[in-house]
Design an enzyme around this catalytic site. Structure first.
Site, PDB file in Angstrom:
ATOM      1  N   GLY A   1       0.801  -1.342  -0.012  1.00 40.00           N
ATOM      2  CA  GLY A   1       0.110  -0.108   0.064  1.00 40.00           C
ATOM      3  C   GLY A   1       0.866   1.077   0.091  1.00 40.00           C
ATOM      4  O   GLY A   1       2.052   1.327   0.289  1.00 40.00           O
TER       5      GLY A   1
ATOM      6  N   GLN B   1       3.069  10.120   1.813  1.00 41.73           N
ATOM      7  CA  GLN B   1       4.565   9.353   1.541  1.00 41.73           C
ATOM      8  C   GLN B   1       5.109   9.929   0.502  1.00 41.73           C
ATOM      9  O   GLN B   1       6.344   9.622   0.648  1.00 41.73           O
ATOM     10  CB  GLN B   1       4.066   7.892   1.737  1.00 41.73           C
ATOM     11  CG  GLN B   1       3.599   7.260   2.797  1.00 41.73           C
ATOM     12  CD  GLN B   1       3.462   5.790   2.917  1.00 41.73           C
ATOM     13  OE1 GLN B   1       2.389   5.249   2.274  1.00 41.73           O
ATOM     14  NE2 GLN B   1       4.284   5.164   3.500  1.00 41.73           N
TER      15      GLN B   1
ATOM     16  N   CYS C   1       6.343  -0.109   7.541  1.00 41.02           N
ATOM     17  CA  CYS C   1       5.729   1.126   6.687  1.00 41.02           C
ATOM     18  C   CYS C   1       6.884   1.365   6.076  1.00 41.02           C
ATOM     19  O   CYS C   1       7.898   1.516   6.669  1.00 41.02           O
ATOM     20  CB  CYS C   1       5.373   2.071   7.716  1.00 41.02           C
ATOM     21  SG  CYS C   1       4.857   3.607   6.947  1.00 41.02           S
ATOM     22  N   LEU C   2       6.603   1.568   4.736  1.00 39.37           N
ATOM     23  CA  LEU C   2       7.626   2.178   3.634  1.00 39.37           C
ATOM     24  C   LEU C   2       8.308   3.207   4.248  1.00 39.37           C
ATOM     25  O   LEU C   2       9.535   3.847   3.786  1.00 39.37           O
ATOM     26  CB  LEU C   2       7.399   2.384   2.375  1.00 39.37           C
ATOM     27  CG  LEU C   2       6.806   1.030   1.675  1.00 39.37           C
ATOM     28  CD1 LEU C   2       6.154   1.287   0.332  1.00 39.37           C
ATOM     29  CD2 LEU C   2       8.067   0.211   1.659  1.00 39.37           C
TER      30      LEU C   2
ATOM     31  N   HIS D   1      -4.093   1.495   7.781  1.00 40.01           N
ATOM     32  CA  HIS D   1      -2.765   1.881   7.865  1.00 40.01           C
ATOM     33  C   HIS D   1      -2.674   3.141   6.919  1.00 40.01           C
ATOM     34  O   HIS D   1      -2.082   4.089   7.272  1.00 40.01           O
ATOM     35  CB  HIS D   1      -1.697   0.625   7.537  1.00 40.01           C
ATOM     36  CG  HIS D   1      -0.094   1.089   7.538  1.00 40.01           C
ATOM     37  ND1 HIS D   1       0.756   0.695   8.244  1.00 40.01           N
ATOM     38  CD2 HIS D   1       0.272   1.821   6.626  1.00 40.01           C
ATOM     39  CE1 HIS D   1       1.932   1.045   7.912  1.00 40.01           C
ATOM     40  NE2 HIS D   1       1.544   1.793   6.967  1.00 40.01           N
ATOM     41  N   GLU D   2      -3.216   2.942   5.836  1.00 37.22           N
ATOM     42  CA  GLU D   2      -3.087   3.823   4.806  1.00 37.22           C
ATOM     43  C   GLU D   2      -4.042   5.074   5.211  1.00 37.22           C
ATOM     44  O   GLU D   2      -3.595   6.240   4.745  1.00 37.22           O
ATOM     45  CB  GLU D   2      -3.494   3.426   3.393  1.00 37.22           C
ATOM     46  CG  GLU D   2      -2.829   2.285   2.663  1.00 37.22           C
ATOM     47  CD  GLU D   2      -1.244   2.353   2.809  1.00 37.22           C
ATOM     48  OE1 GLU D   2      -0.789   3.535   2.775  1.00 37.22           O
ATOM     49  OE2 GLU D   2      -0.328   1.332   2.955  1.00 37.22           O
TER      50      GLU D   2
ATOM     51  N   HIS E   1      -2.213   7.529   7.336  1.00 36.52           N
ATOM     52  CA  HIS E   1      -1.151   8.240   6.726  1.00 36.52           C
ATOM     53  C   HIS E   1      -2.097   9.728   6.297  1.00 36.52           C
ATOM     54  O   HIS E   1      -1.417  10.776   6.339  1.00 36.52           O
ATOM     55  CB  HIS E   1      -0.621   7.738   5.434  1.00 36.52           C
ATOM     56  CG  HIS E   1       0.677   6.724   5.731  1.00 36.52           C
ATOM     57  ND1 HIS E   1       1.665   7.220   6.350  1.00 36.52           N
ATOM     58  CD2 HIS E   1       0.535   5.307   5.474  1.00 36.52           C
ATOM     59  CE1 HIS E   1       2.428   6.118   6.521  1.00 36.52           C
ATOM     60  NE2 HIS E   1       1.888   5.047   6.076  1.00 36.52           N
TER      61      HIS E   1
HETATM   62  O1  GNR Z   1       4.201  -2.563   2.592  1.00 33.71           O
HETATM   63  C1  GNR Z   1       3.450  -2.652   3.784  1.00 33.71           C
HETATM   64  N1  GNR Z   1       3.074  -3.617   4.234  1.00 33.71           N
HETATM   65  C2  GNR Z   1       2.435  -3.541   5.437  1.00 33.71           C
HETATM   66  C3  GNR Z   1       2.203  -4.665   6.212  1.00 33.71           C
HETATM   67  C4  GNR Z   1       1.583  -4.896   7.405  1.00 33.71           C
HETATM   68  C5  GNR Z   1       0.502  -3.763   7.504  1.00 33.71           C
HETATM   69  C6  GNR Z   1       0.593  -2.827   6.741  1.00 33.71           C
HETATM   70  C7  GNR Z   1       1.365  -2.390   5.673  1.00 33.71           C
HETATM   71  S1  GNR Z   1       1.330  -1.309   4.574  1.00 33.71           S
HETATM   72  C8  GNR Z   1       2.990  -1.039   3.944  1.00 33.71           C
HETATM   73  C9  GNR Z   1       3.343  -0.106   2.973  1.00 33.71           C
HETATM   74  C10 GNR Z   1       2.960   1.116   3.634  1.00 33.71           C
HETATM   75  O2  GNR Z   1       3.900   1.819   4.455  1.00 33.71           O
HETATM   76  N2  GNR Z   1       2.128   1.733   3.386  1.00 33.71           N
HETATM   77  O3  GNR Z   1       1.831   3.059   3.938  1.00 33.71           O
HETATM   78 NI    NI Z   2       2.834   3.352   5.794  1.00 34.91          NI
END
Ligand code: GNR
Ligand code: NI
Length: 178
Positions: A46, A51, A96-97, A138-139, A142
Protein backbone atom coordinates in the site's frame (compact mmCIF):
# COMPACT_ATOMS: atom_id res chain seq x y z
CA UNK A 1 6.50 6.83 -15.43
CA UNK A 2 8.84 7.89 -12.67
CA UNK A 3 9.38 6.13 -9.36
CA UNK A 4 8.76 8.80 -6.70
CA UNK A 5 10.81 9.39 -3.57
CA UNK A 6 9.22 7.94 -0.42
CA UNK A 7 9.53 10.26 2.59
CA UNK A 8 10.72 8.70 5.84
CA UNK A 9 10.06 9.48 9.51
CA UNK A 10 10.66 12.11 10.97
CA UNK A 11 9.82 14.12 7.82
CA UNK A 12 7.21 16.70 8.92
CA UNK A 13 5.25 16.24 5.68
CA UNK A 14 4.22 12.79 6.99
CA UNK A 15 2.45 14.62 9.85
CA UNK A 16 0.15 16.87 7.82
CA UNK A 17 -3.59 16.34 7.38
CA UNK A 18 -4.01 15.65 3.67
CA UNK A 19 -6.54 17.64 1.59
CA UNK A 20 -9.53 16.08 -0.20
CA UNK A 21 -9.16 15.44 -3.95
CA UNK A 22 -11.50 17.74 -5.89
CA UNK A 23 -10.22 17.53 -9.47
CA UNK A 24 -10.08 14.23 -11.39
CA UNK A 25 -7.79 15.35 -14.21
CA UNK A 26 -4.95 13.77 -16.19
CA UNK A 27 -2.41 14.89 -13.58
CA UNK A 28 -4.30 12.89 -10.93
CA UNK A 29 -4.32 9.80 -13.18
CA UNK A 30 -0.56 10.21 -13.67
CA UNK A 31 -0.02 10.54 -9.91
CA UNK A 32 -2.01 7.32 -9.32
CA UNK A 33 0.09 5.45 -11.92
CA UNK A 34 3.32 6.82 -10.42
CA UNK A 35 2.20 5.77 -6.93
CA UNK A 36 1.57 2.19 -8.13
CA UNK A 37 4.99 2.11 -9.77
CA UNK A 38 6.63 3.53 -6.63
CA UNK A 39 4.82 1.01 -4.41
CA UNK A 40 5.85 -1.96 -6.58
CA UNK A 41 9.44 -0.71 -6.80
CA UNK A 42 9.55 -0.50 -3.00
CA UNK A 43 7.79 -3.88 -2.70
CA UNK A 44 4.96 -2.55 -0.55
CA UNK A 45 1.29 -3.55 -0.42
CA UNK A 46 0.00 0.00 0.00
CA UNK A 47 1.03 3.64 -0.43
CA UNK A 48 -0.61 6.91 0.60
CA UNK A 49 -0.04 10.17 -1.30
CA UNK A 50 1.52 11.98 1.71
CA UNK A 51 4.32 9.36 1.65
CA UNK A 52 5.41 10.77 -1.71
CA UNK A 53 5.05 14.37 -0.54
CA UNK A 54 1.57 14.96 -2.02
CA UNK A 55 -0.97 16.26 0.49
CA UNK A 56 -4.03 14.59 -1.06
CA UNK A 57 -6.50 12.06 0.35
CA UNK A 58 -5.51 9.31 -2.05
CA UNK A 59 -4.18 5.81 -1.39
CA UNK A 60 -3.27 2.83 -3.55
CA UNK A 61 -3.32 -0.76 -2.32
CA UNK A 62 -2.35 -4.03 -3.98
CA UNK A 63 -2.38 -7.05 -1.70
CA UNK A 64 -2.80 -9.38 -4.71
CA UNK A 65 -5.53 -11.90 -5.32
CA UNK A 66 -5.22 -15.69 -5.30
CA UNK A 67 -6.81 -17.46 -8.24
CA UNK A 68 -6.45 -21.20 -7.63
CA UNK A 69 -2.72 -21.57 -6.99
CA UNK A 70 -1.71 -18.36 -8.72
CA UNK A 71 -1.37 -14.85 -7.35
CA UNK A 72 -2.50 -11.98 -9.52
CA UNK A 73 -2.03 -8.25 -9.06
CA UNK A 74 -5.15 -6.54 -7.69
CA UNK A 75 -4.50 -2.78 -7.85
CA UNK A 76 -7.06 -0.63 -6.02
CA UNK A 77 -7.34 3.15 -5.68
CA UNK A 78 -9.24 4.85 -2.86
CA UNK A 79 -9.87 8.59 -3.03
CA UNK A 80 -11.30 10.67 -0.14
CA UNK A 81 -11.88 7.41 1.75
CA UNK A 82 -13.78 7.14 5.03
CA UNK A 83 -14.40 4.12 7.21
CA UNK A 84 -18.16 4.00 7.78
CA UNK A 85 -18.29 0.77 9.79
CA UNK A 86 -15.65 -1.10 11.76
CA UNK A 87 -15.70 -3.98 14.20
CA UNK A 88 -13.67 -6.78 15.75
CA UNK A 89 -10.00 -6.83 16.63
CA UNK A 90 -7.11 -8.08 14.52
CA UNK A 91 -3.50 -7.91 15.73
CA UNK A 92 -1.06 -7.68 12.81
CA UNK A 93 2.69 -7.21 12.61
CA UNK A 94 2.96 -4.08 10.48
CA UNK A 95 5.74 -2.38 8.64
CA UNK A 96 5.79 0.96 6.83
CA UNK A 97 7.79 2.17 3.84
CA UNK A 98 8.16 5.49 5.70
CA UNK A 99 9.62 3.74 8.77
CA UNK A 100 11.83 1.22 6.98
CA UNK A 101 13.68 -1.61 8.71
CA UNK A 102 11.35 -2.25 11.67
CA UNK A 103 8.04 -4.00 12.28
CA UNK A 104 5.69 -4.17 15.25
CA UNK A 105 2.28 -5.51 16.13
CA UNK A 106 -0.70 -3.16 16.06
CA UNK A 107 -4.27 -4.11 16.98
CA UNK A 108 -6.62 -2.99 14.20
CA UNK A 109 -10.30 -3.57 13.47
CA UNK A 110 -10.92 -6.96 11.85
CA UNK A 111 -13.59 -5.72 9.43
CA UNK A 112 -14.15 -2.31 7.88
CA UNK A 113 -16.62 -0.87 5.41
CA UNK A 114 -15.03 1.84 3.29
CA UNK A 115 -16.78 4.62 1.41
CA UNK A 116 -14.61 6.30 -1.25
CA UNK A 117 -14.34 7.68 -4.78
CA UNK A 118 -12.76 5.63 -7.55
CA UNK A 119 -10.22 7.11 -10.01
CA UNK A 120 -13.05 8.49 -12.16
CA UNK A 121 -14.59 10.20 -9.13
CA UNK A 122 -17.54 7.83 -8.79
CA UNK A 123 -18.67 6.96 -5.24
CA UNK A 124 -18.06 3.37 -4.15
CA UNK A 125 -18.37 1.22 -1.07
CA UNK A 126 -16.43 -1.90 -0.13
CA UNK A 127 -16.15 -4.34 2.78
CA UNK A 128 -12.75 -5.69 3.80
CA UNK A 129 -11.24 -8.10 6.32
CA UNK A 130 -7.82 -9.62 7.05
CA UNK A 131 -4.68 -7.99 5.62
CA UNK A 132 -6.85 -5.87 3.31
CA UNK A 133 -8.67 -4.32 6.30
CA UNK A 134 -5.36 -3.79 8.13
CA UNK A 135 -3.83 -2.13 5.08
CA UNK A 136 -6.83 0.18 4.60
CA UNK A 137 -6.57 1.36 8.21
CA UNK A 138 -2.78 1.81 7.92
CA UNK A 139 -3.13 3.88 4.71
CA UNK A 140 -6.01 6.02 6.00
CA UNK A 141 -3.90 6.85 9.07
CA UNK A 142 -1.27 8.34 6.71
CA UNK A 143 -3.91 10.78 5.39
CA UNK A 144 -4.28 12.16 8.92
CA UNK A 145 -0.56 12.31 9.66
CA UNK A 146 -0.55 9.17 11.79
CA UNK A 147 2.08 6.41 11.59
CA UNK A 148 1.53 2.88 12.91
CA UNK A 149 4.26 3.46 15.52
CA UNK A 150 2.01 6.14 17.08
CA UNK A 151 -0.42 3.34 17.92
CA UNK A 152 2.08 1.15 19.81
CA UNK A 153 2.06 0.90 23.62
CA UNK A 154 4.72 3.29 25.07
CA UNK A 155 7.48 0.75 25.77
CA UNK A 156 7.01 -1.06 22.45
CA UNK A 157 7.03 2.31 20.69
CA UNK A 158 10.26 3.35 22.39
CA UNK A 159 12.03 0.10 21.48
CA UNK A 160 10.77 0.16 17.89
CA UNK A 161 11.88 3.76 17.34
CA UNK A 162 15.26 3.03 18.98
CA UNK A 163 15.75 0.14 16.53
CA UNK A 164 14.71 2.41 13.68
CA UNK A 165 17.16 5.16 14.69
CA UNK A 166 19.94 2.58 15.03
CA UNK A 167 19.35 1.03 11.60
CA UNK A 168 19.06 4.51 10.06
CA UNK A 169 22.38 5.57 11.57
CA UNK A 170 24.00 2.39 10.22
CA UNK A 171 22.69 2.77 6.68
CA UNK A 172 23.61 6.49 6.69
CA UNK A 173 27.18 5.50 7.63
CA UNK A 174 27.30 3.00 4.72
CA UNK A 175 25.86 5.37 2.13
CA UNK A 176 25.98 8.98 3.24
CA UNK A 177 23.31 11.23 1.66
CA UNK A 178 24.68 13.35 -1.27
O1 GNR B 1 4.10 -2.62 2.53
C1 GNR B 1 3.47 -2.50 3.58
N1 GNR B 1 3.18 -3.60 4.31
C2 GNR B 1 2.31 -3.62 5.37
C3 GNR B 1 2.28 -4.73 6.20
C4 GNR B 1 1.43 -4.81 7.25
C5 GNR B 1 0.58 -3.76 7.50
C6 GNR B 1 0.59 -2.62 6.72
C7 GNR B 1 1.44 -2.55 5.65
S1 GNR B 1 1.43 -1.15 4.63
C8 GNR B 1 3.09 -1.15 4.04
C9 GNR B 1 3.31 -0.08 3.00
C10 GNR B 1 3.13 1.27 3.62
O2 GNR B 1 3.92 1.80 4.35
N2 GNR B 1 2.01 1.89 3.34
O3 GNR B 1 1.74 3.08 3.91
NI1 NI C 1 2.88 3.15 5.74
Amino acid sequence: MPVLEILTHPDPRLREIARPVEVFDAALQQLIDDMFETMRHAVGVGLAAPQVGVSKRLVVIDIGRKDGEEWHPDPQVFINPTIVEADGELPWKEGCLSVPGVRAEVVRCARVVLSYLDRQGAPQRLEAGGLFAVCIQHELDHLDGTLYVDRLPPLEQKLTLQDYERSRAESAAQSPPP
